[in-house]
Design a protein around this motif. Structure first.
Motif, short mmCIF file in Angstrom:
data_model
loop_
_atom_site.label_atom_id
_atom_site.label_comp_id
_atom_site.label_asym_id
_atom_site.label_seq_id
_atom_site.Cartn_x
_atom_site.Cartn_y
_atom_site.Cartn_z
N UNK A 108 0.84 -1.20 0.00
CA UNK A 108 0.00 0.00 0.00
C UNK A 108 0.88 1.25 0.00
N UNK A 109 1.95 1.24 0.79
CA UNK A 109 2.87 2.38 0.83
C UNK A 109 3.52 2.60 -0.54
N UNK A 110 3.88 1.51 -1.21
CA UNK A 110 4.47 1.61 -2.56
C UNK A 110 3.47 2.24 -3.52
N UNK A 111 2.21 1.81 -3.47
CA UNK A 111 1.17 2.38 -4.35
C UNK A 111 1.04 3.89 -4.12
N UNK A 112 1.04 4.31 -2.87
CA UNK A 112 0.91 5.73 -2.53
C UNK A 112 2.11 6.52 -3.04
N UNK A 152 4.14 5.75 -5.53
CA UNK A 152 4.09 5.82 -6.99
C UNK A 152 3.09 6.86 -7.45
N UNK A 153 1.95 6.90 -6.78
CA UNK A 153 0.91 7.87 -7.13
C UNK A 153 1.46 9.30 -6.98
N UNK A 154 2.19 9.54 -5.88
CA UNK A 154 2.78 10.86 -5.65
C UNK A 154 3.79 11.22 -6.74
N UNK A 155 4.47 10.19 -7.28
CA UNK A 155 5.46 10.40 -8.34
C UNK A 155 4.82 10.45 -9.73
N UNK A 156 3.50 10.26 -9.78
CA UNK A 156 2.81 10.27 -11.06
C UNK A 156 3.00 9.00 -11.85
N UNK A 157 3.36 7.92 -11.17
CA UNK A 157 3.56 6.63 -11.84
C UNK A 157 2.42 5.70 -11.44
N UNK A 158 2.30 4.61 -12.18
CA UNK A 158 1.20 3.71 -11.87
C UNK A 158 1.61 2.25 -11.93
N UNK A 159 0.77 1.44 -11.33
CA UNK A 159 0.94 -0.01 -11.34
C UNK A 159 -0.06 -0.58 -12.33
N UNK A 160 0.41 -1.44 -13.22
CA UNK A 160 -0.50 -2.08 -14.18
C UNK A 160 -1.16 -3.31 -13.57
N UNK A 161 -0.35 -4.12 -12.86
CA UNK A 161 -0.83 -5.39 -12.33
C UNK A 161 -0.28 -5.58 -10.92
N UNK A 162 -1.14 -6.08 -10.03
CA UNK A 162 -0.70 -6.52 -8.70
C UNK A 162 -0.93 -8.01 -8.62
N UNK A 163 0.11 -8.72 -8.22
CA UNK A 163 0.00 -10.17 -7.99
C UNK A 163 0.23 -10.36 -6.50
N UNK A 164 -0.83 -10.75 -5.80
CA UNK A 164 -0.76 -10.83 -4.35
C UNK A 164 -1.04 -12.24 -3.85
N UNK A 222 -4.65 -10.09 4.82
CA UNK A 222 -4.64 -11.08 3.74
C UNK A 222 -4.77 -10.40 2.38
N UNK A 223 -4.37 -11.13 1.35
CA UNK A 223 -4.39 -10.62 -0.01
C UNK A 223 -5.77 -10.22 -0.50
N UNK A 224 -6.79 -10.98 -0.12
CA UNK A 224 -8.14 -10.64 -0.58
C UNK A 224 -8.58 -9.30 0.00
N UNK A 225 -8.29 -9.08 1.27
CA UNK A 225 -8.62 -7.82 1.93
C UNK A 225 -7.82 -6.67 1.29
N UNK A 226 -6.55 -6.91 1.02
CA UNK A 226 -5.69 -5.92 0.39
C UNK A 226 -6.21 -5.55 -1.00
N UNK A 227 -6.58 -6.55 -1.80
CA UNK A 227 -7.05 -6.28 -3.16
C UNK A 227 -8.41 -5.55 -3.15
N UNK A 228 -9.22 -5.81 -2.15
CA UNK A 228 -10.48 -5.06 -2.02
C UNK A 228 -10.16 -3.58 -1.77
N UNK A 229 -9.20 -3.34 -0.89
CA UNK A 229 -8.78 -1.96 -0.58
C UNK A 229 -8.20 -1.29 -1.82
N UNK A 230 -7.36 -2.00 -2.55
CA UNK A 230 -6.77 -1.47 -3.78
C UNK A 230 -7.87 -1.12 -4.76
N UNK A 231 -8.85 -2.01 -4.91
CA UNK A 231 -9.93 -1.80 -5.88
C UNK A 231 -10.70 -0.52 -5.60
#
Length: 138
Positions: free
Chosen positions: A51-55, A57-69, A77-86
């Motif tokens: 989550x910190x990495x996503x934040x 990258x967002x501040x740097x104007x970069x993005x993530x194409x795919x997350x594999x969790x 857990x990964x399911x909870x994390x992916x819900x938050x990401x979504x």
């Protein structure tokens, strides 16, 4: 007059999230071997770190194409994390990898944030590459 071509250096990232470093390194190596310098490859050993990495990258104007969790991780857990990401990043393609999630849990996750791909551990390298290829071209 110089023409700035910043976008050339703006690579999208693939983010791997797993609490086992050997799995992170293995997946990253397999994917990087296939896609080369097309992406930036990032790893996190927890959902909180991811989550910190996503934040960042967002501040740097970069993005993530795919997350594999990974599904099963300490803390979150990964399911909870992916819900938050979504909720915050609905355009990121999401893949969950698991050794033991039951089909009903996968279906529930898919209906909430789908479409989501579920890979079984141990994963097949070809299946991993195909999954990422499909995710980035959808």
């Amino acid at each position: 007059m110089a023409i700035v071509t910043e976008n050339k250096n703006k690579k999208n990232a693939i983010l791997f999230v797993d609490d086992e470093s050997i799995i992170l390194m293995s997946m990253k190596s397999q994917v990087k071997q296939h896609f080369g310098e097309q992406f930036k490859y990032l790893t996190a050993d927890s959902a909180i770190e991811a989550w910190e990495i996503l934040k960042e990258l967002e501040e740097e104007g970069k993005s993530v194409s795919v997350i594999i969790s990974d599904w099963s991780m300490p803390g979150m857990n990964g399911d909870e994390f992916l819900r938050k990401v979504h909720k915050s990043y609905p355009n990121i393609e999401k893949v969950i990898i698991t050794g033991f999630a039951d089909q009903k849990s996968v279906e529930n996750l898919n209906s909430e944030i789908g479409p989501i791909t579920c890979l079984k551990k141990p994963w097949d390298e070809e299946e991993l590459i195909t999954t990422i290829t499909q995710a980035i071209h959808d």
